[in-house]
Design an enzyme around this catalytic site. Structure first.
Site, PDB file in Angstrom:
ATOM      1  N   CYS A   1     104.616 -13.660  85.431  1.00  0.00           N
ATOM      2  CA  CYS A   1     106.075 -14.143  85.294  1.00  0.00           C
ATOM      3  C   CYS A   1     106.926 -13.060  84.316  1.00  0.00           C
ATOM      4  O   CYS A   1     106.471 -12.338  83.875  1.00  0.00           O
ATOM      5  CB  CYS A   1     106.142 -15.563  84.646  1.00  0.00           C
ATOM      6  SG  CYS A   1     105.528 -15.737  82.802  1.00  0.00           S
TER       7      CYS A   1
ATOM      8  N   CYS B   1     106.006 -12.551  80.928  1.00  0.00           N
ATOM      9  CA  CYS B   1     104.762 -11.482  80.725  1.00  0.00           C
ATOM     10  C   CYS B   1     105.716 -10.140  80.504  1.00  0.00           C
ATOM     11  O   CYS B   1     105.340  -9.355  79.610  1.00  0.00           O
ATOM     12  CB  CYS B   1     103.897 -11.457  81.884  1.00  0.00           C
ATOM     13  SG  CYS B   1     102.913 -13.266  81.978  1.00  0.00           S
TER      14      CYS B   1
ATOM     15  N   CYS C   1      76.881  27.786  82.408  1.00  0.00           N
ATOM     16  CA  CYS C   1      76.070  27.458  80.865  1.00  0.00           C
ATOM     17  C   CYS C   1      76.677  26.353  80.225  1.00  0.00           C
ATOM     18  O   CYS C   1      77.776  26.047  80.830  1.00  0.00           O
ATOM     19  CB  CYS C   1      76.414  28.850  80.105  1.00  0.00           C
ATOM     20  SG  CYS C   1      77.969  29.184  79.704  1.00  0.00           S
TER      21      CYS C   1
ATOM     22  N   CYS D   1      80.321  26.523  79.724  1.00  0.00           N
ATOM     23  CA  CYS D   1      81.155  26.193  81.078  1.00  0.00           C
ATOM     24  C   CYS D   1      81.482  24.619  80.959  1.00  0.00           C
ATOM     25  O   CYS D   1      82.461  24.271  81.128  1.00  0.00           O
ATOM     26  CB  CYS D   1      80.565  26.754  82.191  1.00  0.00           C
ATOM     27  SG  CYS D   1      80.301  28.293  82.240  1.00  0.00           S
TER      28      CYS D   1
ATOM     29  N   ASP E   1      59.150 -11.067  79.413  1.00  0.00           N
ATOM     30  CA  ASP E   1      59.328 -12.300  79.424  1.00  0.00           C
ATOM     31  C   ASP E   1      58.311 -13.016  80.353  1.00  0.00           C
ATOM     32  O   ASP E   1      57.457 -12.432  81.003  1.00  0.00           O
ATOM     33  CB  ASP E   1      60.598 -12.275  80.532  1.00  0.00           C
ATOM     34  CG  ASP E   1      61.153 -13.924  81.080  1.00  0.00           C
ATOM     35  OD1 ASP E   1      60.929 -14.640  80.315  1.00  0.00           O
ATOM     36  OD2 ASP E   1      61.251 -13.898  82.064  1.00  0.00           O
TER      37      ASP E   1
ATOM     38  N   ASP F   1      63.901 -10.374  84.054  1.00  0.00           N
ATOM     39  CA  ASP F   1      64.331 -10.315  85.534  1.00  0.00           C
ATOM     40  C   ASP F   1      66.062 -10.019  85.681  1.00  0.00           C
ATOM     41  O   ASP F   1      66.263  -9.933  86.720  1.00  0.00           O
ATOM     42  CB  ASP F   1      64.003 -11.635  86.428  1.00  0.00           C
ATOM     43  CG  ASP F   1      64.944 -12.876  85.681  1.00  0.00           C
ATOM     44  OD1 ASP F   1      65.757 -12.648  84.736  1.00  0.00           O
ATOM     45  OD2 ASP F   1      64.527 -14.175  85.990  1.00  0.00           O
TER      46      ASP F   1
ATOM     47  N   ASP G   1      67.403 -13.241  81.671  1.00  0.00           N
ATOM     48  CA  ASP G   1      67.348 -12.621  80.406  1.00  0.00           C
ATOM     49  C   ASP G   1      68.076 -11.479  80.026  1.00  0.00           C
ATOM     50  O   ASP G   1      68.003 -10.762  79.115  1.00  0.00           O
ATOM     51  CB  ASP G   1      65.944 -11.721  80.574  1.00  0.00           C
ATOM     52  CG  ASP G   1      64.715 -12.742  80.782  1.00  0.00           C
ATOM     53  OD1 ASP G   1      64.714 -13.835  80.476  1.00  0.00           O
ATOM     54  OD2 ASP G   1      64.151 -12.472  81.786  1.00  0.00           O
TER      55      ASP G   1
END
Lengths: 67, 860
Positions: free
Chosen positions: B21, B24, B89, B92, B526, B725, B729
């Protein structure tokens, strides 16, 4: 000086010329008799290496100051 | 002065998300205008963009973005992936990174030398992809948007071929002429005068041979270094150009003006200029040949993508390009064909070879409802599946992206090497200057001896004057100091390591993940879904006197046939697996909290807990010892009664996965602390841990407390990996030094976890650690070699041995050493391709090749 490229050229060329001149003076100051070619060749080599060493440092510093 | 002020002001337009709005808009504008350095700001709510005029010397883009974010709005970031060719290298890499990160609005830059790849994260609106490309192209590198899939493969191949072709052409110019120059230079030595015609020793002839070597084969170094210097950047090409140029100019002066004092006709180092060029070109050629091989893993993955698919559209079967398959298409796959995209089987059965994605060598059975992964190979039957993920969303495409991203990241160990290599070029020139000054003003007068020679050369330096001598040592120092090997040491090994991981179904999300995995000391597993299958299975059938095991199982399965309870399903599955014919009960009643009551072949069957038996008045005294023992093992025991009489006990439990004990035993042998963590009760947890071979158990830990347990272990000084998993976790995976997320084939886009194991096989935890350790071993070997090479080579080149031996390193020998150092680093890295994780030895390798059994640790 507003042109960073020109500023850089002047600075690193100036430093390198000063280094070459210093080298030349040193060849006289040591008391050893160097052949003229060695003096001039040495000064040129010192100038080239000094240019290579100072160019990146000077360009990036000048650019940084202008951005 | 206002004019000057305008000149330094910059304007950017940043996209902002979350503004709803006018309030903001006002908020953002006010906050930005109050930021020092901001001259003007205008927010466009419709386009969601903020235009800011600011003074870059007073405020940075990052600070502006931070201000917006602190208000609670989002500033999205963009990312581009670029192919950067021509980098040779670490210097670079540093140049590219410096140039791009210097652009306003660039958040992050990651450049990979071996992958010739740059990933740039930026704020859209502050900098455009074109500006980023221009910044890189301005340094003299070839830059293009990184292509994907087959296109990338083709472009990469073409570019590699061009580079190999270019360097081969340079070799054809450099080597024959350089060898002739060498013959000419040494025609007075040994038996050569008998074979080598006199004119070949003529300096004008040598000059004529050397000139094309320097200006055709060596031209690339002059062009690249000039382009770099124009932008204020230095790289290896400058070292080559200075070395070759200095040797050539001295030789030319001594040829045409022998009295100039540079050593005269006796100091025409044509072979130095020619061989120096030849060796550097050889190094470039070998590098172009081998660099492609290091990134073979990605190429192999890209090659797996099938080009066509057979789909059913408008009721008929048609062959279309795999890229044109859309989600929802029904795809037909025949035996021997590759599966074009990811999907779910809707008709037919088959066995599918998923080794290329999961590393699993045994074909996986597929039936309706099962997921299939694109790029895997259908082995036995014809089946139809519905496409679910296509194009950039397929498992293979995401694996390729993950591997590419990982290869572009930088390992912490590389930072020192990069820091050294990044400042090396300037440092080397300073060193060359110091060496020159030392030998010019002091060394020559103090140590010069008339019997001076180059190492491994009969060439006499007796006639060389003070300038020629000092220059020679200065040039040799420049050439030998090239940090190519240092720059390649870590990234090439990381590329090979992450590629090796991908081959085995292990995805490292970055070079830092490889380094952290190699340093692990403890692995926390786990329980449910990681160590165990995560679903109950039938484990024991204990009949009471008068009943057989088979009868008991048949009755229990019939009673549970219509049950949807996981325990009931486990019994039915167990009976089917045991070959018992499972019939349907005539009546079925679920008694919540107790069990079930069913009627089968005229008999009343009760299956449930103690409470059910008590409620129905069934005596279970004789079965209680068996139940107690089963419960001690962490199993769920159920009583079965037939017509009011106890018939036996049936136990189900979450069982451990195949190969878990093997993996745990190997981890312990590797010196790892192995711990299991679970929210289950201690008795069940300990029973599972016993079966798996784990002594340390953290039981009854709530999911939210798992991360705390990880931190507790870290506080003891351990570097901990959490294996889980990836969903439940997530906090623990994030808290661990290395989070290893176990995937199930297609589900590899998990955000949490530094390492993703594509298939749910714990042996891959062992393989991941072994691959990471082998990779880090290569990194250390490469770095050690590169540092030893540079730290030994530089002092010798600078003339350290000269005062005592009268010997100095010739520029061409320096070039040879330099070329060999980077080639040896790359070859050493390629040895990683032979590495086979211990758990995979003896198995058949992916794509049907037999694994080579390797003795002891597979790689030194």
């Amino acid at each position: 000086m507003n042109n960073p490229a020109r500023t850089s050229v002047l600075i690193y060329t100036g430093i390198s010329l000063a280094a070459a001149l210093l080298f030349l003076l040193a060849t006289y100051a040591t008391g050893i008799s160097y052949p003229a070619v060695a003096r001039i060749g040495g000064a040129v080599w010192v100038f080239i290496l000094s240019m290579i060493i100072t160019m990146p440092v000077v360009i990036s510093n000048v650019n940084k100051r202008h951005t | 002065m206002p004019v000057k002020e305008e000149k330094i002001m910059k304007q950017i337009s940043i996209p902002v998300e979350g503004m709803t709005c006018a309030a903001c808009v006002a908020r953002v504008e006010r906050a930005l205008k109050n930021t020092p350095g901001v001259a003007d700001t205008a927010v466009n709510l419709v386009t969601g963009k903020v235009s800011i005029t600011y003074d870059p010397q007073k405020v940075s883009v990052e600070q502006l973005v931070k201000t917006i974010r602190e208000l609670g709005y989002q500033v999205p970031t963009g990312e581009i992936h670029l192919t950067v060719r021509g980098m040779s290298c670490a210097a670079c890499v540093a140049r590219v990174e410096r140039a791009v990160s210097g652009l306003p609005g660039v958040l992050n830059v990651a450049v990979s030398l071996p992958a010739e790849y740059a990933r740039v994260t930026f704020y859209p609106g502050t900098v455009t992809p074109a500006q980023i490309r221009e910044a890189i192209a301005g340094l003299g590198y070839e830059v293009a948007e990184k292509a994907t899939g087959q296109e990338a493969l083709d472009r990469e191949r073409q570019a590699r071929r061009q580079e190999i072709h270019r360097q081969a052409r340079n070799m054809w110019v450099a080597w024959p002429l350089s060898l002739l120059v060498m013959l000419g230079m040494f025609r007075d030595v040994w038996i050569l005068p008998r074979f080598v015609p006199e004119f070949m020793g003529n300096t004008l002839f040598l000059w004529a041979l050397t000139t094309p070597v320097v200006f055709i084969a060596g031209w690339q170094f002059f062009v690249h270094s000039f382009n770099g210097l124009k932008k204020g950047a230095t790289d290896m090409n400058l070292l080559y150009a200075t070395g070759i140029g200095a040797a050539y100019i001295i030789a030319t002066i001594n040829t045409f003006w022998p009295g100039a004092g540079f050593g005269g006709k006796g100091a025409t180092f044509f072979e130095s200029a020619a061989l120096l060029t030849a060796f550097i070109v050889l190094g470039r050629y070998l590098e172009a040949l081998t660099r492609g091989r290091v990134s073979e893993a990605i190429r192999k993955l890209l090659n797996l993508q099938p080009k066509t698919a057979r789909v059913i559209r408008e009721g008929r079967e048609m062959e279309i390009a795999a890229l044109d398959v859309v989600p929802g298409d029904v795809v037909v796959v025949r035996p021997g064909e590759s599966i074009p995209v990811d999907g779910r089987v809707i008709e037919g059965h088959s066995a599918v070879d998923e080794s290329m994605i999961t590393g699993e060598s045994i074909p996986v059975e597929k039936k309706p409802g099962d997921e299939v992964i694109g790029a895997t190979i259908n082995k036995t039957g014809t089946f139809k599946f519905e496409a679910t993920r296509v194009g950039r969303d397929t498992a293979l495409a995401r694996i390729i992206r993950l591997v590419e991203d990982a290869q572009a990241t930088r390992a912490p160990v590389q930072r020192l090497a990069d820091l050294v290599a990044g400042h090396f070029i300037a440092g080397v020139h300073v060193l060359a200057l110091v060496v020159f000054l030392f030998w010019f003003f002091y060394g020559y007068h103090a140590f010069f001896r008339p019997d001076s020679h180059f190492i491994l050369s009969p060439y006499s330096l007796a006639q060389v004057g003070v300038f020629g001598f000092a220059l020679l040592l200065s040039v040799t120092t420049l050439v030998i100091s090239c940090p190519c090997a240092l720059g390649l040491a870590t990234p090439s090994a990381m590329m090979a390591g992450t590629g090796k991981g991908a081959e085995n179904g292990i995805l490292f999300k970055g070079a830092d993940a490889v380094e952290a995995t190699a340093a692990l000391q403890a692995v926390l597993f786990d329980k449910t879904g990681t160590i165990t299958r995560g679903e109950p299975s039938l484990t024991n059938v204990v009949p009471a006197p008068g009943f057989s095991q088979e009868e008991l199982l048949r009755l229990a399965a019939a009673a549970e046939k219509n049950s949807e309870h996981p325990l009931g399903e486990a019994i039915v599955r167990g009976a089917e697996k045991a070959g018992v014919a499972v019939e349907e009960a005539e009546e079925f009643e679920a008694i919540p909290g107790h069990g079930i009551k069913a009627r089968y072949q005229g008999r009343t069957i009760l299956l449930g807990n103690r409470r059910l038996m008590e409620r129905e008045g069934v005596s279970i005294e004789t079965l209680l010892p068996s139940v107690k023992s089963l419960e001690q093992d962490g199993k769920t025991a159920m009583f079965l009664a037939v017509d009011g009489q106890a018939a036996g006990v049936i136990a189900v439990a979450d069982t451990i996965k195949e190969h878990v004990p093997q993996a745990i035993a190997r981890l312990k042998k590797m010196g790892m602390q192995v711990i299991m963590i679970t929210g289950d009760n201690r008795r069940t947890a300990e029973a599972i841990a016993r079966q798996a071979g784990i002594e340390s158990v953290l039981a009854e830990v709530l999911p939210q407390d798992k991360a705390e347990e990880v931190r507790r272990l870290q506080a003891r000084g351990l570097r901990v990996a959490m294996v889980g998993d990836g969903i439940n976790d997530a906090p623990a995976l994030a808290a661990a030094d290395v989070g290893m997320a176990i995937g199930t084939g297609t589900d590899i886009a998990k955000e949490t976890g530094e390492v993703i194991l594509i298939k749910a096989d714990l042996r891959d935890v062992v393989s991941a650690i072994e691959i990471a350790r082998a990779t880090m071993r290569k990194v250390r070997q490469n770095l050690a070699w590169a540092f030893v090479y540079n730290s030994l080579g530089i002092p010798i080149a600078a003339g350290l041995l000269y005062p005592s031996t009268g010997l100095i390193v010739s520029p061409e020998l320096a070039a040879f050493f330099m070329a060999m150092s980077s080639v040896s680093v790359t070859l050493n890295t390629l040895l990683l391709k032979r590495f086979v994780p211990s758990m995979k030895r003896g198995q058949r390798k992916t794509r049907g090749e037999a694994a080579q059994p390797l003795p002891g640790p597979a790689l030194r």
